[in-house]
Design a protein around this motif. Structure first.
Motif, PDB file in Angstrom:
ATOM      1  N   TYR A 199      48.118  36.737  39.346  1.00  0.00           N
ATOM      2  CA  TYR A 199      46.978  37.374  40.062  1.00  0.00           C
ATOM      3  C   TYR A 199      46.997  39.084  39.812  1.00  0.00           C
ATOM      4  CZ  TYR A 199      46.155  32.894  42.076  1.00  0.00           C
ATOM      5  OH  TYR A 199      45.810  31.486  42.256  1.00  0.00           O
ATOM      6  N   ILE A 200      45.973  39.300  39.210  1.00  0.00           N
ATOM      7  CA  ILE A 200      46.058  40.896  38.714  1.00  0.00           C
ATOM      8  C   ILE A 200      45.070  41.638  39.350  1.00  0.00           C
ATOM      9  CG2 ILE A 200      46.074  42.478  36.856  1.00  0.00           C
ATOM     10  CD1 ILE A 200      47.206  40.185  34.955  1.00  0.00           C
ATOM     11  N   LYS A 201      45.184  42.645  39.855  1.00  0.00           N
ATOM     12  CA  LYS A 201      44.262  43.704  40.445  1.00  0.00           C
ATOM     13  C   LYS A 201      43.370  44.449  39.286  1.00  0.00           C
ATOM     14  CE  LYS A 201      47.074  44.755  44.333  1.00  0.00           C
ATOM     15  NZ  LYS A 201      47.898  45.774  45.301  1.00  0.00           N
ATOM     16  N   TYR A 202      42.015  44.499  39.406  1.00  0.00           N
ATOM     17  CA  TYR A 202      41.245  45.086  38.446  1.00  0.00           C
ATOM     18  C   TYR A 202      40.420  45.958  39.545  1.00  0.00           C
ATOM     19  CZ  TYR A 202      42.032  42.411  34.231  1.00  0.00           C
ATOM     20  OH  TYR A 202      42.384  41.623  33.086  1.00  0.00           O
ATOM     21  N   TYR A 203      40.877  47.561  39.430  1.00  0.00           N
ATOM     22  CA  TYR A 203      40.136  48.273  40.460  1.00  0.00           C
ATOM     23  C   TYR A 203      38.471  48.777  40.021  1.00  0.00           C
ATOM     24  CZ  TYR A 203      44.416  49.173  43.373  1.00  0.00           C
ATOM     25  OH  TYR A 203      45.224  48.902  44.229  1.00  0.00           O
ATOM     26  N   LEU A 204      37.831  48.718  40.978  1.00  0.00           N
ATOM     27  CA  LEU A 204      36.472  49.313  40.533  1.00  0.00           C
ATOM     28  C   LEU A 204      36.562  50.798  40.187  1.00  0.00           C
ATOM     29  CD1 LEU A 204      35.499  46.681  42.423  1.00  0.00           C
ATOM     30  CD2 LEU A 204      33.468  48.059  42.993  1.00  0.00           C
ATOM     31  N   GLN A 205      35.721  51.092  39.232  1.00  0.00           N
ATOM     32  CA  GLN A 205      35.862  52.502  38.806  1.00  0.00           C
ATOM     33  C   GLN A 205      35.681  53.411  39.685  1.00  0.00           C
ATOM     34  OE1 GLN A 205      32.611  53.478  36.202  1.00  0.00           O
ATOM     35  NE2 GLN A 205      33.633  54.781  34.861  1.00  0.00           N
ATOM     36  N   GLY A 206      36.636  54.315  39.760  1.00  0.00           N
ATOM     37  CA  GLY A 206      36.502  55.449  40.799  1.00  0.00           C
ATOM     38  C   GLY A 206      37.001  55.107  42.098  1.00  0.00           C
ATOM     39  N   SER A 207      37.438  53.847  42.417  1.00  0.00           N
ATOM     40  CA  SER A 207      38.039  53.580  43.690  1.00  0.00           C
ATOM     41  C   SER A 207      39.584  53.198  43.543  1.00  0.00           C
ATOM     42  CB  SER A 207      37.460  52.199  44.255  1.00  0.00           C
ATOM     43  OG  SER A 207      38.035  51.620  45.268  1.00  0.00           O
ATOM     44  N   THR A 208      40.412  53.758  44.677  1.00  0.00           N
ATOM     45  CA  THR A 208      41.586  53.330  44.822  1.00  0.00           C
ATOM     46  C   THR A 208      41.934  52.404  45.862  1.00  0.00           C
ATOM     47  OG1 THR A 208      41.852  54.946  46.334  1.00  0.00           O
ATOM     48  CG2 THR A 208      42.312  55.789  43.868  1.00  0.00           C
ATOM     49  N   THR A 209      40.950  51.630  46.344  1.00  0.00           N
ATOM     50  CA  THR A 209      41.183  50.637  47.370  1.00  0.00           C
ATOM     51  C   THR A 209      40.535  49.437  47.138  1.00  0.00           C
ATOM     52  OG1 THR A 209      39.430  51.884  48.468  1.00  0.00           O
ATOM     53  CG2 THR A 209      41.529  52.510  49.151  1.00  0.00           C
ATOM     54  N   GLU A 210      39.327  49.501  46.318  1.00  0.00           N
ATOM     55  CA  GLU A 210      38.568  48.352  46.176  1.00  0.00           C
ATOM     56  C   GLU A 210      38.737  47.581  44.915  1.00  0.00           C
ATOM     57  OE1 GLU A 210      34.021  47.114  47.400  1.00  0.00           O
ATOM     58  OE2 GLU A 210      34.579  49.179  46.928  1.00  0.00           O
ATOM     59  N   GLU A 327      55.437  46.952  38.745  1.00  0.00           N
ATOM     60  CA  GLU A 327      56.085  48.009  39.068  1.00  0.00           C
ATOM     61  C   GLU A 327      54.941  48.902  39.586  1.00  0.00           C
ATOM     62  OE1 GLU A 327      58.405  49.309  35.802  1.00  0.00           O
ATOM     63  OE2 GLU A 327      59.790  48.134  36.229  1.00  0.00           O
ATOM     64  N   LYS A 328      53.798  48.775  39.046  1.00  0.00           N
ATOM     65  CA  LYS A 328      52.610  49.606  39.343  1.00  0.00           C
ATOM     66  C   LYS A 328      51.826  49.349  40.524  1.00  0.00           C
ATOM     67  CE  LYS A 328      52.247  51.874  34.756  1.00  0.00           C
ATOM     68  NZ  LYS A 328      52.715  53.288  35.316  1.00  0.00           N
ATOM     69  N   GLU A 329      52.248  47.958  41.174  1.00  0.00           N
ATOM     70  CA  GLU A 329      51.755  47.541  42.213  1.00  0.00           C
ATOM     71  C   GLU A 329      50.402  46.864  41.996  1.00  0.00           C
ATOM     72  OE1 GLU A 329      51.851  50.005  45.794  1.00  0.00           O
ATOM     73  OE2 GLU A 329      54.047  49.722  45.967  1.00  0.00           O
ATOM     74  N   LEU A 330      50.239  46.299  40.666  1.00  0.00           N
ATOM     75  CA  LEU A 330      48.899  46.031  40.171  1.00  0.00           C
ATOM     76  C   LEU A 330      48.893  44.126  40.341  1.00  0.00           C
ATOM     77  CD1 LEU A 330      48.344  48.314  37.323  1.00  0.00           C
ATOM     78  CD2 LEU A 330      47.035  48.175  39.432  1.00  0.00           C
ATOM     79  N   VAL A 331      49.961  43.732  40.888  1.00  0.00           N
ATOM     80  CA  VAL A 331      50.223  42.091  41.008  1.00  0.00           C
ATOM     81  C   VAL A 331      49.780  41.901  42.372  1.00  0.00           C
ATOM     82  CG1 VAL A 331      51.512  40.217  40.672  1.00  0.00           C
ATOM     83  CG2 VAL A 331      51.453  41.789  38.810  1.00  0.00           C
ATOM     84  N   VAL A 332      49.141  40.906  42.695  1.00  0.00           N
ATOM     85  CA  VAL A 332      48.856  40.591  43.955  1.00  0.00           C
ATOM     86  C   VAL A 332      49.873  39.525  44.112  1.00  0.00           C
ATOM     87  CG1 VAL A 332      47.372  39.175  45.690  1.00  0.00           C
ATOM     88  CG2 VAL A 332      46.495  40.933  43.940  1.00  0.00           C
ATOM     89  N   LYS A 333      50.007  38.595  43.400  1.00  0.00           N
ATOM     90  CA  LYS A 333      51.277  37.359  43.610  1.00  0.00           C
ATOM     91  C   LYS A 333      51.213  36.601  42.341  1.00  0.00           C
ATOM     92  CE  LYS A 333      47.877  33.884  45.255  1.00  0.00           C
ATOM     93  NZ  LYS A 333      47.529  32.684  46.305  1.00  0.00           N
ATOM     94  N   ILE A 334      52.428  36.010  41.971  1.00  0.00           N
ATOM     95  CA  ILE A 334      52.673  35.054  40.986  1.00  0.00           C
ATOM     96  C   ILE A 334      52.654  33.567  41.288  1.00  0.00           C
ATOM     97  CG2 ILE A 334      54.267  34.764  38.810  1.00  0.00           C
ATOM     98  CD1 ILE A 334      54.578  37.718  38.779  1.00  0.00           C
ATOM     99  N   GLU A 335      52.026  32.542  40.890  1.00  0.00           N
ATOM    100  CA  GLU A 335      52.556  31.215  41.268  1.00  0.00           C
ATOM    101  C   GLU A 335      52.786  30.431  40.146  1.00  0.00           C
ATOM    102  OE1 GLU A 335      48.728  30.794  44.590  1.00  0.00           O
ATOM    103  OE2 GLU A 335      48.587  30.013  42.330  1.00  0.00           O
ATOM    104  N   ASN A 336      53.664  29.501  40.128  1.00  0.00           N
ATOM    105  CA  ASN A 336      53.869  28.710  39.237  1.00  0.00           C
ATOM    106  C   ASN A 336      53.178  27.640  38.887  1.00  0.00           C
ATOM    107  OD1 ASN A 336      56.537  30.090  38.580  1.00  0.00           O
ATOM    108  ND2 ASN A 336      57.798  29.079  40.210  1.00  0.00           N
ATOM    109  N   THR A 337      52.735  27.165  37.762  1.00  0.00           N
ATOM    110  CA  THR A 337      51.797  26.128  37.562  1.00  0.00           C
ATOM    111  C   THR A 337      52.177  25.393  36.263  1.00  0.00           C
ATOM    112  OG1 THR A 337      49.337  25.761  37.537  1.00  0.00           O
ATOM    113  CG2 THR A 337      50.266  27.797  36.437  1.00  0.00           C
ATOM    114  N   LYS A 338      51.566  24.214  36.225  1.00  0.00           N
ATOM    115  CA  LYS A 338      51.465  23.616  34.861  1.00  0.00           C
ATOM    116  C   LYS A 338      50.004  23.526  34.344  1.00  0.00           C
ATOM    117  CE  LYS A 338      55.349  20.168  36.321  1.00  0.00           C
ATOM    118  NZ  LYS A 338      56.193  20.788  35.272  1.00  0.00           N
ATOM    119  N   ASN A 339      49.984  23.884  32.835  1.00  0.00           N
ATOM    120  CA  ASN A 339      48.879  23.709  32.147  1.00  0.00           C
ATOM    121  C   ASN A 339      49.124  23.223  30.768  1.00  0.00           C
ATOM    122  OD1 ASN A 339      50.459  26.006  31.307  1.00  0.00           O
ATOM    123  ND2 ASN A 339      48.586  27.164  30.992  1.00  0.00           N
ATOM    124  N   LYS A 340      47.955  22.705  30.467  1.00  0.00           N
ATOM    125  CA  LYS A 340      48.322  22.416  28.803  1.00  0.00           C
ATOM    126  C   LYS A 340      48.322  23.263  27.837  1.00  0.00           C
ATOM    127  CE  LYS A 340      47.610  17.738  29.479  1.00  0.00           C
ATOM    128  NZ  LYS A 340      48.739  16.597  29.221  1.00  0.00           N
TER     129      LYS A 340
END
Length: 873
Positions: A199-210, A327-340
């Motif tokens: 789960y990766i953070k994509y910041y809105l342009q010009g924002s450091t919180t949203e 390291e740059k705190e751009l990951v919200v979480k990581i889940e283990n999953t199964k996929n094809k």
């Protein structure tokens, strides 16, 4: 000459196969007879015999041998497939062992090595098929890259191009980074894999919180993102549609777009769109006019276009990006999953969806007659459950990517000039003329580097093996085509079967074959598909050495219904081997009889001869019907039972001479001759399944000329069936079986004679002479009442009585019956308790109550029988 106890297949198989070859029994040329034709599914030239080949080719050989015996002109065409990807991989590996890289060779030099490899190893599997007994016309052996067949492939490409069916363009393809080639959808195997959903953070342009959170299993492709996408009905993201976000690490801005394609329930409901690396993203990119950034090289490494992690392997990059994002705190979480995950069928490399310039064949128009003629049963699938699968594929057919980035194969007959113009033709000279005629440059004319997909040659197989493209009015193609039966695996129903149907209607205006028999998959006892990596696949040649080819063939076929998987166990081949020896010893028994021409035929032997004549014809009708409906396993089992049960266990037991002091009495001429006639008929029925032991015994029975081999003998014809006689004999068989059960249950020796009584007026079904001989009965007498000390046998409402007082230990028998009676009374009591339970009766299912009532009735009947037996003692 007295035969050895067991059939020596080790010497007989090679001897008889060479005999068949020498006398050209397998050879077929057009004549006035009805043709029966099978074309072999050509195994890869790289292949060696595996269990699937064993099953598939045994079925083909059974069909061919039976047709040959029916007087048809049986033609089984063998051959091999050049298998572009697999063969090129083998040759590259061979060169590496010699310290040679493919990249250091010219195309001509590489192909020289490839042809040398093919000549050395390419015929192995065909030689192995001979060990199995395959009766192919080896003079007709074809190879998909021999000159005539390759020319047919090129001619078809040119024809299809000229008709507008073939085009070249950039499309999303399945890319094999190890084989360095595009693959068709059918060449990709999808397997469940353990993955991480990041789960990766994509910041809105010009924002450091949203920011918007995107869940992806492929963070290594974020450098190729050109949009984020949300579902327009997802109220959570309405405020973000049309806004700009920044790709993490990359720091490039992209737009948030809306499309109903996005699944609101998956992940966060926000999709990263990477048009160069996912087919669905690619389609979104076209629809929304997005930029395409290809961040992976052909070898599966990060490309210069990515700007980051250039040259790093895709999976190493995935790990590094997750580390850097974390390291740059751009990951919200990581889940283990199964996929094809898609894997290359040939190299087992993970497939990359990749935009690539390729050649494609339009399939929609070609699919129309191919679908129609299977759905209306002009071409029949066995079993027909596969029609639904076939229809689904054909109604959802996609254009076929037919180009491969390889050197081994038919080179695409497309030519380019310095300006990038294209013509399609056979030769450089033709290309120059076509460019000239079009007023285009003839500078730097060069041929396309790619080859055609292997299946683009094999879809022409039923036509090209008879040179139907080179000589469309030739004797072979017009005699043998359309072929009769195709035996293949369901996993290539679309891969190969459907495409051959398309080619047949396109180039001959008719079907390529009339029936398609789809085998099951041979699996191990745990249900796993057999493979080298699992080590669960026995070597078929070792099985032949251990059990004989006949034993393996018969064992596999008896357990392999069409379309159903076979859970293989060595016991199947052991059963087949035991049957081989049973047949062998049946003849050994007959051979040892002493014939006395002065003897009359005993009544019981006359009964046996008349009964088996009807039984044989009754079963021959059934066996022929199984063949007609391609129920090969049922045909094998019916043949097995006719021989083992009816002939060996009943017929021979009736007609064999009595033994006195270890010395066999003589038999009459009629009995001996009739037994031989029936045995020869049975050999004919068994021959398609068990060619070696049947040919061996056929020639042992009497000397035969080369025109009298069993392989070319006449299949038995159905004669009259006496149904009344069969009914009488079946009743008698049941009586004999019950009498044998009495002996077993009472511990009476088979050598000790018994007496039986019954009311003669109650039935005329009993063949008394048969009962006397097979049940070792001293006398059969007429009686309407049960004698004292007799046990009763009930058959079809008729009572037979066996006086036992003088044959058993009365005290021991009374003790045994008393214990059995006590047990059954206790069992009945437990059943009655359950049935008297109102709660149980009120709530239990009707079938459960019915089952308990049946237990009650059976127990009461058994108790009555035991009480009567005790009374009689």
């Amino acid at each position: 000459m007295e035969l050895p106890k067991n059939f020596d297949w080790a010497t007989a198989e090679n001897r008889w196969y060479q005999y068949w070859l020498t006398n050209k029994y397998f050879k077929s040329t057009p004549d006035e007879r009805e043709p029966y034709t099978i074309v072999i599914p050509p195994p890869n030239v790289t292949g060696v015999l595996h269990m699937g080949h064993m099953l598939n080719n045994t079925i083909q050989d059974v069909l061919i041998r039976k047709a040959r015996m029916q007087g048809k002109n049986a033609c089984w065409v063998p051959g091999t497939d050049h298998a572009s990807i697999a063969t090129e991989a083998k040759v590259v590996a061979m060169l590496k062992e010699k310290g040679i890289n493919k990249s250091d060779l010219s195309r001509t030099e590489f192909l020289k090595y490839a042809w040398e490899w093919k000549e050395k190893y390419g015929g192995i599997i065909l030689q192995q098929l001979q060990t199995l007994g395959a009766s192919c016309d080896w003079d007709r052996t074809r190879f998909t890259m021999e000159d005539n067949m390759s020319q047919a492939v090129i001619d078809v490409f040119i024809d299809m191009y000229n008709k507008g069916h073939i085009y070249r363009g950039v499309r999303m393809v399945n890319w094999d980074p190890q084989g360095l080639t595009a693959l068709s959808d059918e060449e990709v195997i999808h397997k469940e894999a353990d993955s991480q959903l990041v789960y990766i953070k994509y910041y809105l342009q010009g924002s450091t919180t949203e920011f918007l959170t995107v869940a992806t299993t492929r963070p290594e492709t974020i450098m190729g993102d050109t949009a984020l996408c949300v579902n327009p009905t997802d109220e959570r993201y309405h405020p973000f549609i049309g806004k700009q976000v920044t790709i993490p690490l990359v720091n490039r801005t992209i737009t948030v777009i809306a499309d109903e394609y996005v699944d609101k329930e998956f992940g966060t409901g926000v999709l990263k769109v990477t048009p160069a690396h996912d087919i669905n993203d690619y389609n979104l990119g076209i629809k929304h006019k997005l930029k395409t950034i290809d961040v992976l090289t052909n070898e599966g490494k990060i490309s210069d276009a990515a700007g980051l992690y250039v040259g790093l392997d895709r999976f190493a990059c995935r790990k590094q990006i997750i580390k850097d994002l974390t390291e740059k705190e751009l990951v919200v979480k990581i889940e283990n999953t199964k996929n094809k995950v898609g894997y290359s069928e040939r190299t087992n490399a993970v497939i990359e969806p990749k935009l690539s310039m390729q050649w494609f064949l339009k399939m929609e128009n070609l699919a129309t007659p191919a679908l129609e003629n299977v759905m209306n049963d002009n071409i029949q699938l066995f079993p027909d459950k596969f029609k639904n699968t076939y229809r689904h594929w054909m109604e959802n057919v996609h254009d076929w990517c037919i180009s491969r980035q390889l050197w081994w194969g038919q080179r695409i007959p497309a030519w380019y000039n310095a300006d990038g113009d294209t013509v399609v033709c056979n030769t450089l000279a033709e290309a120059e003329k076509l460019f000239t005629d079009k007023n285009q440059s003839i500078v730097n004319i060069h041929q396309d580097e790619d080859v055609l997909d292997t299946w683009f040659s094999s879809w022409l197989w039923p036509i090209s093996v008879f040179d139907g493209f080179k000589n469309p009015d030739g004797a072979d193609i017009n005699y043998y085509y359309p072929t009769n039966d195709l035996v293949t695996a369901p996993e290539i129903l679309f891969f190969w079967v459907a495409r051959m149907v398309m080619a047949g209607y396109e180039y001959r205006g008719e079907m390529p074959f009339k029936r398609v028999y789809l085998t099951g998959i041979v699996r191990d006892k745990q249900g796993r598909k057999m493979s080298k990596s699992l080590g669960n696949s026995p070597d078929p040649l070792d099985l032949i050495t251990q059990f004989g080819a006949d034993g393996v063939r018969m064992g596999l076929l008896m357990c392999s219904p069409a379309g159903n998987d076979l859970l293989y166990d060595d016991s199947y081949c052991e059963q087949g081997r035991n049957f081989t020896n049973k047949v062998w010893n049946a003849y050994r028994l007959i051979q040892q009889w002493k014939v006395d021409a002065s003897l009359a035929t005993p009544t019981v032997n006359t009964i046996a001869n008349e009964w088996f004549e009807s039984k044989f014809n009754q079963q021959l009708v059934i066996i022929n019907d199984h063949y007609d409906k391609l129920r090969m396993s049922d045909a094998a089992m019916a043949t097995y039972k006719l021989v083992w049960d009816d002939f060996c266990a009943w017929y021979l037991e009736m007609v064999k001479p009595a033994y006195t002091n270890g010395e066999a009495a003589s038999v009459d001429v009629t009995t001996y001759n009739t037994a031989i006639i029936y045995f020869e008929k049975l050999l004919k029925l068994m021959h398609p399944f068990m060619p070696f032991v049947t040919e061996e015994l056929w020639h042992i029975i009497k000397e035969r000329s080369v025109t009298e081999a069993i392989l070319i003998s006449t299949w038995p014809v159905v004669n009259a069936v006496n149904a009344e006689q069969l009914a009488h004999f079946e009743f008698t068989q049941n009586l004999v079986s019950e009498l044998r059960n009495v002996r077993n249950s009472k511990g009476i020796s088979p050598k000790e004679k018994l007496n039986i009584t019954y009311d003669f007026s109650a039935t005329t079904n009993v063949l008394q002479d048969v009962v006397i001989k097979l049940a070792n009965i001293d006398a059969i007498s007429n009686a309407t009442e049960k004698p004292n000390g007799a046990i009763a046998i009930a058959l079809n409402g008729i009572s037979f009585y066996v006086p036992l007082t003088g044959n058993i230990d009365v005290v021991a028998e009374r003790e045994k019956l008393t214990k059995e009676l006590e047990y059954n009374k206790g069992f009945l009591s437990s059943v009655m308790i359950k049935l008297s339970n109102e709660k149980f009766v009120a709530n239990a299912k009707a079938e459960l109550i019915a089952n308990e009532n049946k237990k009650k009735t059976d127990a009461e009947s058994k108790i009555k029988q035991l009480e009567e037996e005790l009374l009689s003692l």
